[in-house]
Design an enzyme around this catalytic site. Structure first.
Site, PDB file in Angstrom:
ATOM      1  N   HIS A   1       0.851  -1.184   0.000  1.00  0.00           N
ATOM      2  CA  HIS A   1       0.000   0.000   0.000  1.00  0.00           C
ATOM      3  C   HIS A   1       0.893   1.242   0.000  1.00  0.00           C
ATOM      4  CE1 HIS A   1      -3.800  -2.099   1.802  1.00  0.00           C
ATOM      5  NE2 HIS A   1      -3.212  -2.825   0.865  1.00  0.00           N
TER       6      HIS A   1
ATOM      7  N   GLU B   1       0.966   3.883   1.872  1.00  0.00           N
ATOM      8  CA  GLU B   1       1.457   4.287   3.197  1.00  0.00           C
ATOM      9  C   GLU B   1       2.577   3.376   3.681  1.00  0.00           C
ATOM     10  OE1 GLU B   1      -3.087   5.084   3.167  1.00  0.00           O
ATOM     11  OE2 GLU B   1      -1.704   3.567   2.379  1.00  0.00           O
TER      12      GLU B   1
ATOM     13  N   CYS C   1      -5.935   2.138   5.756  1.00  0.00           N
ATOM     14  CA  CYS C   1      -6.596   0.905   6.188  1.00  0.00           C
ATOM     15  C   CYS C   1      -6.020   0.485   7.539  1.00  0.00           C
ATOM     16  CB  CYS C   1      -6.400  -0.188   5.145  1.00  0.00           C
ATOM     17  SG  CYS C   1      -4.705  -0.825   5.063  1.00  0.00           S
TER      18      CYS C   1
ATOM     19  N   CYS D   1      -2.223  -0.193   7.330  1.00  0.00           N
ATOM     20  CA  CYS D   1      -1.441   1.037   7.205  1.00  0.00           C
ATOM     21  C   CYS D   1      -1.496   1.855   8.495  1.00  0.00           C
ATOM     22  CB  CYS D   1      -1.938   1.855   6.026  1.00  0.00           C
ATOM     23  SG  CYS D   1      -1.601   1.029   4.447  1.00  0.00           S
TER      24      CYS D   1
END
Length: 174
Positions: A71, A73, A101, A104
């Site tokens: 992801h 992040e 999420c 993250c």
């Protein structure tokens, strides 16, 4: 099974941003478009020190790498290894095109980043994603994760909703 075909009636209000926050969130949103253009899910993130120094930037690369943890992040946080100490990160801000999420949010906690500013929230994002199993997420706000932290993590968002939503338009299949 909940259907997310229409926007929920209780959407989080859009947060106003300072000029500086808007500048860096715009950068994260541009990176989300890069992710989409490269065949990834449209998310981007940047980490900025308190003095304005750009510490890292990344886009979601899960489609390119096959790494489900890639992801935006987490990728931006991995880039910080050996480059920024915990004291610097405690004063830093992570700008994310979308609400982080659960995974993250955990990475943000473990990295010691003290502030998060995000674009589209998870509630609105679920409308784009629809009900396909591989597009669903754990329905837990990053704020819920941050609230369990022994150190403060300030969280601002959703913000710049029109801009942050644009890379998702037409991307997700219902």
């Amino acid at each position: 099974m909940r259907l997310h075909t229409q926007p929920p009636t209780h959407l989080p209000a859009e947060a106003p941003l300072s000029e500086r926050d808007a500048l860096y969130l715009s950068q994260a949103i541009r990176l989300s478009q890069v992710a989409r253009e490269r065949g990834n899910r449209p998310f981007g993130a940047v980490v900025v020190a308190a003095d304005g120094q750009l510490l890292s930037e990344a886009w979601n690369n899960t489609g390119e790498t096959g790494d489900c943890t890639g992801h935006a992040e987490t990728t931006a946080i991995r880039q910080l290894a050996g480059k920024a100490d915990r004291a610097t990160l405690a004063q830093a801000t992570l700008y994310s095109s979308g609400e982080p999420c659960v995974m993250c949010a955990g990475a943000i906690f473990w990295s010691n980043i003290g502030r998060v500013v995000f674009g589209i929230d998870a509630v609105r994002l679920r409308v784009f994603r629809g009900e396909r199993a591989e597009q669903r997420d754990a329905e837990l706000s990053c704020r819920d994760v941050f609230a369990t932290s022994p150190h403060s993590i300030d969280c601002i968002g959703p913000a710049m909703l029109a801009e942050a939503s644009e890379p998702h338009e037409g991307f997700w299949q219902a």
